[in-house]
Design an enzyme around this catalytic site. Structure first.
Site, PDB file in Angstrom:
ATOM      1  CG  HIS A   1      -2.173  -2.983   7.874  1.00 56.27           C
ATOM      2  ND1 HIS A   1      -3.486  -2.836   8.279  1.00 56.27           N
ATOM      3  CD2 HIS A   1      -1.879  -1.874   7.155  1.00 56.27           C
ATOM      4  CE1 HIS A   1      -3.966  -1.695   7.814  1.00 56.27           C
ATOM      5  NE2 HIS A   1      -3.002  -1.075   7.142  1.00 56.27           N
TER       6      HIS A   1
ATOM      7  CG  HIS B   1       0.927   1.358   6.139  1.00 54.81           C
ATOM      8  ND1 HIS B   1       0.318   1.237   4.916  1.00 54.81           N
ATOM      9  CD2 HIS B   1      -0.074   1.420   7.053  1.00 54.81           C
ATOM     10  CE1 HIS B   1      -0.986   1.234   5.071  1.00 54.81           C
ATOM     11  NE2 HIS B   1      -1.254   1.343   6.370  1.00 54.81           N
TER      12      HIS B   1
ATOM     13  N   GLY C   1      -7.009   6.842  10.991  1.00 52.15           N
ATOM     14  CA  GLY C   1      -7.076   6.728   9.542  1.00 52.15           C
ATOM     15  C   GLY C   1      -6.999   5.292   9.061  1.00 52.15           C
TER      16      GLY C   1
ATOM     17  CG  ASN D   1      -2.644   4.371   9.945  1.00 49.96           C
ATOM     18  OD1 ASN D   1      -2.039   5.278  10.500  1.00 49.96           O
ATOM     19  ND2 ASN D   1      -2.554   4.153   8.651  1.00 49.96           N
TER      20      ASN D   1
END
Length: 190
Positions: free
Chosen positions: A174, A176, A167, A161
């Site tokens: 980073h 996810h 969001g 993101n």
């Protein structure tokens, strides 16, 4: 346990990103992840219909300040606090460039979920420079390594993101990593 990188492994050496990694990043861009990322000595801008490439020179001494760690004026992110061991986390992997740890249990949406974070606090990809390429590429190889360590055998989803509209909640770049169950496409559909 933290996996100690093997100093003889090609993935643990600090060198220019490998050609296969540059290809991986380009495939991710074309497959729907739209972001600006410098690859090797080229800068690629990806849009929905075309790819533009231009040659970039090595950073000048005047621009090298962009490659240093942000000064004390930047508020440390929760991820920087994890890196400094000021906030506890279940660390899965760590080396000089990146760290990987489990996501918070209350935020998990798949049976296997973890994050891969560069140690340098970059709020978004737009803050990245050519000197950050090794760490950005390392994030992808560590995602693969930790997925294997976590027993993932049927694939996984990587999500970045980038910015408010995406969001992004933590102002520290980073990845996810989601795995452990079949997923639909596009995300959020059954």
């Amino acid at each position: 346990p933290v996996i100690a990188p093997n100093p003889h492994s090609p993935t643990s050496r600090q060198s220019a990103p490998r050609p296969h990694l540059r290809s991986l990043l380009a495939i991710l861009c074309v497959s729907g992840v739209s972001f600006l990322l410098a690859l090797s000595s080229h800068q690629s801008a990806v849009s929905s219909s075309s790819v533009m490439t231009s040659t970039a020179s090595e950073p000048s001494e005047a621009s090298m300040g962009q490659c240093s760690l942000p000064g004390d004026s930047r508020k440390p992110s929760i991820f920087t606090k994890i890196i400094r061991r000021e906030v506890p986390a279940k660390i899965l992997y760590e080396d000089e460039m990146v760290i990987s740890f489990l996501g918070l249990p209350q935020n998990r949406v798949t049976p296997v979920q973890f994050l891969v974070v560069p140690k340098k606090q970059l709020a978004t990809l737009e803050e990245a420079h050519s000197c950050d390429e090794a760490a950005l590429g390392r994030m992808f190889t560590v995602a693969s390594l930790v997925a294997k360590q976590q027993g993932v055998t049927n694939g996984y989803r990587l999500v970045i993101n980038n910015g408010n509209d995406s969001g992004q909640e933590v102002p520290h770049l980073h990845i996810h990593v989601f795995a452990g169950q079949p997923m639909s496409w596009p995300p959020g559909t059954d």
